[in-house]
Design an enzyme around this catalytic site. Structure first.
Site, mmCIF file in Angstrom:
data_model
loop_
_atom_site.group_PDB
_atom_site.id
_atom_site.type_symbol
_atom_site.label_atom_id
_atom_site.label_comp_id
_atom_site.label_asym_id
_atom_site.label_seq_id
_atom_site.Cartn_x
_atom_site.Cartn_y
_atom_site.Cartn_z
ATOM 1 N N LYS A 188 6.734 -2.841 10.453
ATOM 2 C CA LYS A 188 5.549 -3.480 9.903
ATOM 3 C C LYS A 188 4.301 -2.895 10.545
ATOM 4 C CE LYS A 188 3.675 -5.303 12.817
ATOM 5 N NZ LYS A 188 3.095 -4.778 14.094
ATOM 6 N N TYR A 199 1.954 -10.900 11.378
ATOM 7 C CA TYR A 199 3.048 -11.808 11.753
ATOM 8 C C TYR A 199 2.770 -13.204 11.205
ATOM 9 C CZ TYR A 199 4.748 -8.350 15.097
ATOM 10 O OH TYR A 199 5.234 -7.208 15.683
HETATM 11 P P1 NDP Z 1 4.026 3.588 20.509
HETATM 12 O O1 NDP Z 1 2.728 4.307 20.545
HETATM 13 O O2 NDP Z 1 4.529 3.050 21.802
HETATM 14 O O3 NDP Z 1 5.178 4.507 19.902
HETATM 15 C C1 NDP Z 1 4.983 5.283 18.754
HETATM 16 C C2 NDP Z 1 5.842 6.546 18.868
HETATM 17 O O4 NDP Z 1 5.662 7.279 17.675
HETATM 18 C C3 NDP Z 1 5.419 7.497 19.986
HETATM 19 O O5 NDP Z 1 5.995 7.171 21.222
HETATM 20 C C4 NDP Z 1 5.902 8.822 19.474
HETATM 21 O O6 NDP Z 1 7.284 8.938 19.739
HETATM 22 C C5 NDP Z 1 5.764 8.694 17.958
HETATM 23 N N1 NDP Z 1 4.596 9.399 17.415
HETATM 24 C C6 NDP Z 1 4.668 10.415 16.525
HETATM 25 N N2 NDP Z 1 3.447 10.840 16.200
HETATM 26 C C7 NDP Z 1 2.579 10.097 16.919
HETATM 27 C C8 NDP Z 1 1.158 10.094 17.008
HETATM 28 N N3 NDP Z 1 0.381 10.932 16.289
HETATM 29 N N4 NDP Z 1 0.580 9.192 17.838
HETATM 30 C C9 NDP Z 1 1.323 8.342 18.545
HETATM 31 N N5 NDP Z 1 2.681 8.283 18.485
HETATM 32 C C10 NDP Z 1 3.307 9.175 17.678
HETATM 33 O O7 NDP Z 1 3.872 2.417 19.439
HETATM 34 P P2 NDP Z 1 4.753 1.111 19.264
HETATM 35 O O8 NDP Z 1 6.128 1.368 19.691
HETATM 36 O O9 NDP Z 1 4.033 -0.028 19.856
HETATM 37 O O10 NDP Z 1 4.684 0.920 17.667
HETATM 38 C C11 NDP Z 1 5.460 1.712 16.794
HETATM 39 C C12 NDP Z 1 5.676 0.961 15.474
HETATM 40 O O11 NDP Z 1 6.382 -0.240 15.753
HETATM 41 C C13 NDP Z 1 4.408 0.532 14.752
HETATM 42 O O12 NDP Z 1 4.624 0.590 13.386
HETATM 43 C C14 NDP Z 1 4.212 -0.925 15.174
HETATM 44 O O13 NDP Z 1 3.495 -1.678 14.228
HETATM 45 C C15 NDP Z 1 5.665 -1.372 15.258
HETATM 46 N N6 NDP Z 1 5.873 -2.475 16.176
HETATM 47 C C16 NDP Z 1 6.603 -3.550 15.735
HETATM 48 C C17 NDP Z 1 6.832 -4.606 16.540
HETATM 49 C C18 NDP Z 1 7.651 -5.741 16.040
HETATM 50 O O14 NDP Z 1 7.754 -6.747 16.738
HETATM 51 N N7 NDP Z 1 8.259 -5.632 14.870
HETATM 52 C C19 NDP Z 1 6.287 -4.664 17.898
HETATM 53 C C20 NDP Z 1 5.580 -3.469 18.289
HETATM 54 C C21 NDP Z 1 5.386 -2.430 17.436
HETATM 55 P P3 NDP Z 1 7.955 10.325 20.182
HETATM 56 O O15 NDP Z 1 7.311 10.680 21.495
HETATM 57 O O16 NDP Z 1 9.386 10.000 20.301
HETATM 58 O O17 NDP Z 1 7.651 11.325 19.109
#
Ligand code: NDP
Length: 392
Positions: A150, A238
């Site tokens: 989401k 949410y």
């Molecule tokens: P993060 O920034 O911690 O992680 C995102 C990951 O995406 C990065 O670590 C990286 O992984 C990859 N990535 C690829 N391209 C990019 C870029 N240009 N900029 C940043 N990251 C990039 O975010 P979150 O984990 O907090 O959020 C990720 C998703 O999860 C979102 O859609 C958010 O809305 C959702 N979410 C849902 C939750 C829920 O409760 N359902 C709670 C928190 C988040 P890599 O290094 O492996 O390429």
């Protein structure tokens, strides 16, 4: 061959007396004993599936949520297992692979070659929002089912393209609204549906936290290209989605909204820092909500007011700790927990695995994600017009 049916834990009544954890342990012990005796285990719904028969998942984007919640969620899953990681950071992916027994790795450049990988059935998109549509559509075109985090995408047009790609490739598409699998929220939904608080009169949901522009996972949330929108996209959704989950059968007909971004706050040059909204429902009551990137401490609260009682959940949509307060005229208020919130992660994975393998509808399909993005776009139109009523 011995018959276990008269032993403790062998009947549903015994299982209820023992509690879920003890009953599961007994079921596993019974399974091992049966296997030793050569009895078939398959088809027993009480048992986790053998690893080789589970639906196989690739995780795309190994960030805070993927590592902290999604991956551990596979531990108690019964129908799902991880087989591949897609990441821009090969070293991190391999370290996580060693921890979880995952040995298939992809980068964003060779992502499309998952099409040739028969060890991937489902793809879980855990990337920043601005990348959801592209990576979802590419996975669908590679022949994989997709569960997307989401909010579903940056715009309703992107959501529509994702749904079209799922249809064109005959694959399931779900949005990871985990609250639909969270036992306390499911319990509240069932109580409301059973009429325990009478006719619904008012619903409100308030969700927020204080965004830190120096922390990378918050930094992209403050950029429109990667965040899609502001607080409403990330945290307010949410409240919106959970409120509507409790009102199955009803329908939003109009919306008004007002921004509540603090004047001059340098964090909010691209997206809103806060928004308050009010949705008129077809049956004649309102759903109100607020979201903010400027609140401390973190707040996740839902309230349901009926003609005969009310329910408050605070916290309402967290990972580990959701609580219910039930009040009815004439009775003492009751505060309780109906289930273990942590179960939501495995339940969501297994729910989607089941939909993917049978073709049956997933509880939170792409159409639900599209509905929510359309509603948020309507909120922005209203707020841009100074709080005008937007008909839906
Ligand atoms: P993060 O920034 O911690 O992680 C995102 C990951 O995406 C990065 O670590 C990286 O992984 C990859 N990535 C690829 N391209 C990019 C870029 N240009 N900029 C940043 N990251 C990039 O975010 P979150 O984990 O907090 O959020 C990720 C998703 O999860 C979102 O859609 C958010 O809305 C959702 N979410 C849902 C939750 C829920 O409760 N359902 C709670 C928190 C988040 P890599 O290094 O492996 O390429």
């Amino acid at each position: 061959m011995s018959d276990n049916s008269n032993r403790p834990g062998s009947t549903r009544r015994d299982a209820l007396k023992l509690g879920a954890g003890a009953a599961a342990a007994l079921a596993s012990a019974r399974a091992v004993a049966q296997e030793a005796q050569g009895q078939p285990l398959l088809g027993d719904p009480a048992l986790p599936e053998p690893s080789g028969q589970r639906t196989r998942w690739a995780i795309v984007g190994l960030g805070t949520f993927a590592v902290g919640q999604v991956m551990p969620g596979f531990g108690p899953a019964r129908k799902s297992r991880m087989t591949a990681f897609v990441s821009g950071n090969a070293e991190k992916a391999r370290k996580l692979g060693a921890r979880y027994g995952v040995d298939r790795f992809y980068g964003y450049d060779n992502y499309d070659s998952i099409a040739d990988d028969d060890a991937i059935d489902c793809v879980y998109i855990v990337l920043p929002v601005g990348l959801h549509a592209e990576y979802t559509i590419r996975a669908l075109e590679a022949g994989k089912h997709v569960l997307c985090e989401k909010p579903m995408a940056s715009t309703s047009a992107e959501c529509e393209a994702m749904i079209a790609a799922a249809k064109a490739n005959d694959r399931r598409l779900g949005v990871a609204y985990r609250v639909h699998f969270e036992p306390n929220n499911v319990h509240v939904r069932d109580r409301i549906a059973a009429g325990d608080i009478g006719a619904m009169r008012f619903v409100s949901g308030d969700h927020g936290f204080n965004a830190n522009p120096d922390w990378p996972p918050h930094k992209w949330r403050l950029e429109k290209a990667l965040g899609g929108g502001g607080s409403m996209y990330d945290i307010g959704i949410y409240g919106l989605n959970t409120s509507l989950m409790m009102l199955d059968g009803d329908r939003p007909v109009s919306v008004t909204a007002t921004y509540s971004t603090p004047e001059g706050d340098p964090r909010f040059t691209e997206v809103e820092g806060g928004i308050d909204y009010r949705i008129r429902m077809a049956s004649g009551f309102n759903v109100a909500g607020s979201s903010s990137y400027c609140w401390s401490p973190y707040l996740s609260r839902q309230r349901y007011f009926g003609s005969e009682g009310s329910i408050e959940m605070n916290p309402a949509t967290t990972y580990y700790d959701n609580r219910i307060r039930f009040e009815k005229a004439g009775d003492a208020p009751r505060e309780y927990v109906a289930g273990n919130a942590i179960d939501q992660f495995a339940a969501q994975l297994d729910g989607f695995s089941q939909a993917a393998r049978t073709g049956e509808a997933h509880r939170t399909p792409g159409e639900m994600g599209l509905r929510d993005i359309r509603l948020i776009e309507a909120m922005y139109r209203s707020a841009d017009a100074g709080g005008a009523v937007v008909e839906l």
